[in-house]
Design an enzyme around this catalytic site. Structure first.
Site, PDB file in Angstrom:
ATOM      1  CG  ASP A 195     -46.083  85.980  62.935  1.00  9.70           C
ATOM      2  OD1 ASP A 195     -45.747  84.839  63.322  1.00  9.70           O
ATOM      3  OD2 ASP A 195     -45.827  86.417  61.797  1.00  9.70           O
ATOM      4  CG  ASP A 212     -43.701  91.974  59.539  1.00 13.12           C
ATOM      5  OD1 ASP A 212     -43.768  92.968  58.782  1.00 13.12           O
ATOM      6  OD2 ASP A 212     -42.945  91.014  59.337  1.00 13.12           O
TER       7      ASP A 212
END
Length: 257
Positions: A195, A212
């Site tokens: 991502d 993340d």
């Protein structure tokens, strides 16, 4: 040890005070973040010295909030709390199911979210130990991850800003470092971020730091190649917003050798 418990009690009172806020939306978010189980986890981390206070919000996402914390040595830390109510457990289970490091927990949501948090901790640890620019992970317990706080610079101690909000004086150097990170991630850590974009790359001390990484997969994962393609396309698109002309093949050929 008594000091730790006193600090933890003060921390819990502070957290309870944070929940008494006016807006209905904020009240809902607070209840999603600071459920009773999470408060107990934070209490445990306080007794272990990882956390003496929890201050303002650094960032708010669909699945997690990141808070500015202070540890027992008065160092700033980042505290990521996954919001159990809003997590997409089907997506999590799909990612966990293809990772041999974790068991498939079926319908047990509490065990699944613990594995999801541990997955981010392990991914960050693997990259940090290779010298990649990610926040150093300190500990993870259930749905809480404590890690290095990234500030802007030596003179500006506010939280590092994401790339999409940054004004870059040296975009070519920054994106070269991002591509180098992708290379190390894939070829040394055997990971694909999954991502990667300007929204989860922070600019700290004029270097890009990637965050993340809960969804990041091993290169052996059946989804890894399609996730890598998405990451490359995102970075190509992001680079063009800073006037650069990377192509998909430029980046792909530097990663897949």
């Amino acid at each position: 040890m008594k000091k730790h418990y006193d600090d933890a009690d003060a921390q819990m009172r502070k957290l309870e005070e944070q929940k008494r806020i006016k807006s209905v939306e904020d009240k809902q978010v607070a209840s999603e973040v600071f459920d009773d189980r999470t408060l107990k986890v934070l209490y445990k981390l306080a007794t272990q010295g990882y956390l003496q206070s929890l201050n303002g919000v650094i960032s708010t996402g669909k699945e997690a909030n990141v808070f500015l914390g202070v540890d027992d040595d008065d160092n700033n830390v980042a505290v990521k709390i996954y919001r159990i109510v809003t997590l997409n457990f089907k997506k999590i289970n799909d990612y966990i199911a293809g990772d041999p490091r974790f068991k498939n927990h079926g319908g047990n949501k509490r065990q699944l979210i613990t594995s999801w948090t541990q997955k981010e901790f392990k991914n960050l640890s693997r990259l940090y130990n290779l010298g990649a620019r990610v926040p150093e992970p300190y500990t993870a317990k259930e749905n809480v991850l404590v890690m290095q706080y990234l500030d802007c610079s030596d003179t500006d101690k506010s939280a590092a800003i994401p790339l999409h909000k940054a004004k870059l004086n040296n975009p070519k150097e920054i994106f070269e470092e991002i591509i180098e990170f992708m290379d190390v991630c894939y070829n040394q850590a055997d990971l694909v971020h999954g991502d990667l974009s300007r929204y989860n790359i922070l600019l700290s001390h004029n270097h890009p730091y990637v965050i993340d990484m809960s969804q990041s997969t091993l290169t052996s994962h059946p989804l890894s190649r399609s996730l890598l393609e998405n990451d490359i396309n995102n970075i190509v698109s992001d680079s063009r917003k800073f006037g650069l002309d990377y192509t998909y093949d430029d980046i792909r050929n530097r990663i897949i050798k």
